[in-house]
Scaffold this motif. Structure first.
Motif, PDB file in Angstrom:
ATOM      1  N   LEU A  20       0.829  -1.201   0.000  1.00  0.00           N
ATOM      2  CA  LEU A  20       0.000   0.000   0.000  1.00  0.00           C
ATOM      3  C   LEU A  20       0.868   1.257   0.000  1.00  0.00           C
ATOM      4  O   LEU A  20       0.573   2.227  -0.705  1.00  0.00           O
ATOM      5  CB  LEU A  20      -0.944   0.007   1.205  1.00  0.00           C
ATOM      6  CG  LEU A  20      -1.914   1.174   1.295  1.00  0.00           C
ATOM      7  CD1 LEU A  20      -2.795   1.271   0.050  1.00  0.00           C
ATOM      8  CD2 LEU A  20      -2.771   1.056   2.551  1.00  0.00           C
ATOM      9  N   HIS A  23       1.960   2.665  -3.292  1.00  0.00           N
ATOM     10  CA  HIS A  23       0.916   3.400  -4.009  1.00  0.00           C
ATOM     11  C   HIS A  23       0.579   4.732  -3.333  1.00  0.00           C
ATOM     12  O   HIS A  23       0.319   5.721  -4.013  1.00  0.00           O
ATOM     13  CB  HIS A  23      -0.332   2.532  -4.152  1.00  0.00           C
ATOM     14  CG  HIS A  23      -0.150   1.435  -5.139  1.00  0.00           C
ATOM     15  ND1 HIS A  23       0.501   0.255  -4.829  1.00  0.00           N
ATOM     16  CD2 HIS A  23      -0.492   1.341  -6.434  1.00  0.00           C
ATOM     17  CE1 HIS A  23       0.536  -0.510  -5.899  1.00  0.00           C
ATOM     18  NE2 HIS A  23      -0.060   0.125  -6.893  1.00  0.00           N
ATOM     19  N   LEU A  24       0.583   4.750  -2.015  1.00  0.00           N
ATOM     20  CA  LEU A  24       0.288   5.990  -1.305  1.00  0.00           C
ATOM     21  C   LEU A  24       1.330   7.064  -1.597  1.00  0.00           C
ATOM     22  O   LEU A  24       1.001   8.247  -1.680  1.00  0.00           O
ATOM     23  CB  LEU A  24       0.213   5.741   0.206  1.00  0.00           C
ATOM     24  CG  LEU A  24      -0.989   4.942   0.705  1.00  0.00           C
ATOM     25  CD1 LEU A  24      -0.847   4.656   2.195  1.00  0.00           C
ATOM     26  CD2 LEU A  24      -2.292   5.664   0.404  1.00  0.00           C
ATOM     27  N   LEU A  27       0.672   9.530  -4.351  1.00  0.00           N
ATOM     28  CA  LEU A  27      -0.306  10.601  -4.154  1.00  0.00           C
ATOM     29  C   LEU A  27       0.371  11.949  -3.925  1.00  0.00           C
ATOM     30  O   LEU A  27      -0.284  12.983  -3.989  1.00  0.00           O
ATOM     31  CB  LEU A  27      -1.239  10.269  -2.984  1.00  0.00           C
ATOM     32  CG  LEU A  27      -2.180   9.088  -3.217  1.00  0.00           C
ATOM     33  CD1 LEU A  27      -2.990   8.801  -1.963  1.00  0.00           C
ATOM     34  CD2 LEU A  27      -3.085   9.342  -4.405  1.00  0.00           C
ATOM     35  N   MET A 102      -7.283   2.124  -3.089  1.00  0.00           N
ATOM     36  CA  MET A 102      -6.696   3.413  -3.455  1.00  0.00           C
ATOM     37  C   MET A 102      -7.762   4.416  -3.869  1.00  0.00           C
ATOM     38  O   MET A 102      -7.686   5.596  -3.510  1.00  0.00           O
ATOM     39  CB  MET A 102      -5.659   3.229  -4.564  1.00  0.00           C
ATOM     40  CG  MET A 102      -4.374   2.575  -4.103  1.00  0.00           C
ATOM     41  SD  MET A 102      -3.535   3.465  -2.765  1.00  0.00           S
ATOM     42  CE  MET A 102      -3.217   5.055  -3.536  1.00  0.00           C
ATOM     43  N   ASP A 103      -8.778   3.977  -4.607  1.00  0.00           N
ATOM     44  CA  ASP A 103      -9.872   4.878  -4.992  1.00  0.00           C
ATOM     45  C   ASP A 103     -10.595   5.413  -3.753  1.00  0.00           C
ATOM     46  O   ASP A 103     -10.929   6.602  -3.686  1.00  0.00           O
ATOM     47  CB  ASP A 103     -10.881   4.157  -5.890  1.00  0.00           C
ATOM     48  CG  ASP A 103     -10.386   3.957  -7.311  1.00  0.00           C
ATOM     49  OD1 ASP A 103      -9.369   4.586  -7.693  1.00  0.00           O
ATOM     50  OD2 ASP A 103     -11.012   3.151  -8.033  1.00  0.00           O
ATOM     51  N   PHE A 106      -8.279   7.936  -2.011  1.00  0.00           N
ATOM     52  CA  PHE A 106      -8.201   9.175  -2.788  1.00  0.00           C
ATOM     53  C   PHE A 106      -9.483   9.982  -2.640  1.00  0.00           C
ATOM     54  O   PHE A 106      -9.453  11.206  -2.467  1.00  0.00           O
ATOM     55  CB  PHE A 106      -7.891   8.876  -4.258  1.00  0.00           C
ATOM     56  CG  PHE A 106      -7.665  10.108  -5.071  1.00  0.00           C
ATOM     57  CD1 PHE A 106      -6.486  10.833  -4.941  1.00  0.00           C
ATOM     58  CD2 PHE A 106      -8.627  10.559  -5.957  1.00  0.00           C
ATOM     59  CE1 PHE A 106      -6.271  11.990  -5.684  1.00  0.00           C
ATOM     60  CE2 PHE A 106      -8.425  11.719  -6.701  1.00  0.00           C
ATOM     61  CZ  PHE A 106      -7.241  12.431  -6.555  1.00  0.00           C
TER      62      PHE A 106
END
Length: 117
Positions: A20, A23-24, A27, A102-103, A106
């Motif tokens: 995770l 991916h974070l 952002l 993730m969606d 976000f």
């Protein structure tokens, strides 16, 4: 929790937390600064965006038992008193549904952004 303990936890992240986190970190390109294993009061959050007052937790199986549930409830209440929203995802969610996770994150960041600006 101490800064020393948070630092130790950063070095011992679970595979799902590592997954995770990769991916974070992306952002940041959208202007969100998330930190990992961050000390907030007497607790350590898996991930947090202080500016948006958002905490993200990745939970293993131990969180489904009475002791884990009680600890999480105490912790969440403490964080919520400080103005944080706590989002919890299971290891299974991260492993099997990472795009949806993730969606969701976000969207939470965007929603809190809109309310604060």
């Amino acid at each position: 929790m101490s800064v020393v303990q948070a630092r130790r936890l950063r070095k011992k992240m679970t595979p799902q937390e590592v997954k995770l986190w990769k991916h974070l970190r992306q952002l940041r390109l959208q202007g969100y600064h998330l930190r990992r294993q961050i000390s907030i009061g007497r607790f350590v959050a898996d991930f947090a965006c202080k500016r948006r007052r958002l905490v993200i937790e990745v939970d293993g199986n131990q969180h489904g038992y009475a002791k884990g549930l009680a600890h999480d409830a105490t912790r969440d209440a403490f964080l919520e008193k400080l103005g944080y929203r706590v989002m919890r995802f299971s290891n299974h969610d991260v492993d099997r549904s990472l795009p949806e996770v993730m969606d969701t994150i976000f969207h939470a960041l965007e929603t809190r952004w809109a309310r604060e600006e």
